[in-house]
Motif scaffolding. Structure first.
Motif, PDB file in Angstrom:
ATOM      1  N   ALA A  12       0.914  -1.073  -0.015  1.00 43.75           N
ATOM      2  CA  ALA A  12      -0.047   0.164  -0.067  1.00 43.75           C
ATOM      3  C   ALA A  12       0.849   1.273   0.071  1.00 43.75           C
ATOM      4  N   ASP A  13       2.092   1.243   0.660  1.00 45.11           N
ATOM      5  CA  ASP A  13       2.716   2.527   0.616  1.00 45.11           C
ATOM      6  C   ASP A  13       3.500   2.531  -0.867  1.00 45.11           C
ATOM      7  N   GLY A  14       3.610   1.727  -1.780  1.00 46.91           N
ATOM      8  CA  GLY A  14       3.970   1.934  -3.101  1.00 46.91           C
ATOM      9  C   GLY A  14       5.346   1.518  -3.448  1.00 46.91           C
ATOM     10  N   VAL A  15       5.887   1.002  -2.583  1.00 48.44           N
ATOM     11  CA  VAL A  15       7.383   0.421  -2.579  1.00 48.44           C
ATOM     12  C   VAL A  15       7.297  -0.740  -3.223  1.00 48.44           C
ATOM     13  N   ALA A  16       8.058  -0.794  -4.326  1.00 44.92           N
ATOM     14  CA  ALA A  16       7.989  -2.042  -5.126  1.00 44.92           C
ATOM     15  C   ALA A  16       9.296  -2.958  -4.953  1.00 44.92           C
ATOM     16  N   ALA A  17       9.032  -4.310  -4.910  1.00 43.45           N
ATOM     17  CA  ALA A  17      10.024  -5.299  -5.060  1.00 43.45           C
ATOM     18  C   ALA A  17       9.895  -6.294  -6.314  1.00 43.45           C
ATOM     19  N   VAL A  18      11.161  -6.515  -6.533  1.00 44.86           N
ATOM     20  CA  VAL A  18      11.479  -7.459  -7.661  1.00 44.86           C
ATOM     21  C   VAL A  18      12.478  -8.411  -7.564  1.00 44.86           C
ATOM     22  N   LYS A  19      12.310  -9.844  -7.632  1.00 48.80           N
ATOM     23  CA  LYS A  19      13.066 -10.490  -7.633  1.00 48.80           C
ATOM     24  C   LYS A  19      13.739 -11.163  -9.010  1.00 48.80           C
ATOM     25  N   LEU A  20      15.017 -10.686  -9.427  1.00 45.44           N
ATOM     26  CA  LEU A  20      15.226 -11.226 -10.757  1.00 45.44           C
ATOM     27  C   LEU A  20      16.348 -12.452 -10.499  1.00 45.44           C
ATOM     28  N   PRO A  21      16.388 -13.154 -11.668  1.00 45.82           N
ATOM     29  CA  PRO A  21      17.451 -14.283 -11.675  1.00 45.82           C
ATOM     30  C   PRO A  21      18.750 -13.639 -11.553  1.00 45.82           C
ATOM     31  N   ALA A  22      19.503 -14.590 -11.301  1.00 46.27           N
ATOM     32  CA  ALA A  22      21.300 -14.245 -11.299  1.00 46.27           C
ATOM     33  C   ALA A  22      21.577 -13.646 -12.760  1.00 46.27           C
ATOM     34  N   LEU A  23      22.114 -12.492 -12.805  1.00 50.43           N
ATOM     35  CA  LEU A  23      22.526 -11.953 -14.080  1.00 50.43           C
ATOM     36  C   LEU A  23      24.069 -11.641 -14.065  1.00 50.43           C
ATOM     37  N   ARG A  24      24.448 -11.884 -15.470  1.00 43.68           N
ATOM     38  CA  ARG A  24      25.670 -11.883 -15.462  1.00 43.68           C
ATOM     39  C   ARG A  24      26.461 -10.420 -15.465  1.00 43.68           C
ATOM     40  N   ALA A  25      27.715 -10.355 -15.033  1.00 36.92           N
ATOM     41  CA  ALA A  25      28.069  -8.737 -14.939  1.00 36.92           C
ATOM     42  C   ALA A  25      27.875  -7.953 -16.122  1.00 36.92           C
ATOM     43  N   GLY A  26      27.532  -6.804 -15.990  1.00 31.96           N
ATOM     44  CA  GLY A  26      27.328  -5.896 -17.129  1.00 31.96           C
ATOM     45  C   GLY A  26      26.325  -4.900 -16.839  1.00 31.96           C
ATOM     46  N   ALA A  27      25.957  -4.029 -17.658  1.00 31.62           N
ATOM     47  CA  ALA A  27      24.837  -3.089 -17.326  1.00 31.62           C
ATOM     48  C   ALA A  27      23.611  -3.452 -17.599  1.00 31.62           C
ATOM     49  N   TYR A  28      22.402  -3.039 -17.112  1.00 27.51           N
ATOM     50  CA  TYR A  28      21.062  -3.456 -17.289  1.00 27.51           C
ATOM     51  C   TYR A  28      20.161  -2.190 -17.234  1.00 27.51           C
ATOM     52  N   ARG A  29      18.775  -2.484 -17.757  1.00 26.95           N
ATOM     53  CA  ARG A  29      17.720  -1.625 -17.572  1.00 26.95           C
ATOM     54  C   ARG A  29      16.495  -2.260 -17.238  1.00 26.95           C
TER      55      ARG A  29
END
Length: 149
Positions: free
Chosen positions: A23-40
């Protein structure tokens, strides 16, 4: 770093994940393991009034070197660290072999001096936070062969 990443075009999609928020609007996301690098990370939802809402966040996953296009990176895993925890800093350069110097200060006094080479060894430096750190804040100052910051 954020300004540089923001200018980059999107790459191929590498993962999807569900986002939850309270309800506070704070979002949580659990991503799979990512390789080193830049992401969006792109987020899109429809709010309670039927309006589309979007957000995005650029971030870097630490590896041995910084993603190409980032000449020097000093990024903390977290903004603050408690006594007994470990501060993790990504210290890297997109230029293989570039000499890097990292000075750690406590208040106005330099308490540590490290010589690093981009692409050699780990890009993540760990600094234990102990009682000896006291109330003074600790901060790092990176140097590159091409000049200070």
């Amino acid at each position: 770093m954020e300004q540089t990443l923001r200018r980059w075009d999107d790459g191929a999609e590498v993962a999807q994940a569900a986002v939850t928020h309270g309800a506070d609007g704070v979002a949580a996301v659990k991503l799979p393991a990512l390789r080193a690098g830049a992401y969006r990370l792109r987020y899109e939802t429809t709010d309670a009034f039927g309006q589309k809402a979007t957000a995005q966040r650029d971030f870097v996953v630490a590896g041995v070197r910084a993603p190409a296009g980032l000449p020097a990176v000093l990024a903390a895993e977290r903004a603050s660290v408690r006594v007994g925890e470990v501060a993790r800093l990504m210290v890297a350069s997109g230029f293989e072999g570039q000499p890097l110097v990292m000075d750690v200060y406590q208040g106005r006094q330099r308490v540590e001096h490290r010589l690093l080479t981009a692409g050699q060894g780990r890009a993540v430096v760990e600094l234990p936070v102990t009682e000896a750190c006291g109330a003074a804040s600790r901060w790092c100052s990176p140097w590159c062969a091409t000049g200070r910051r």
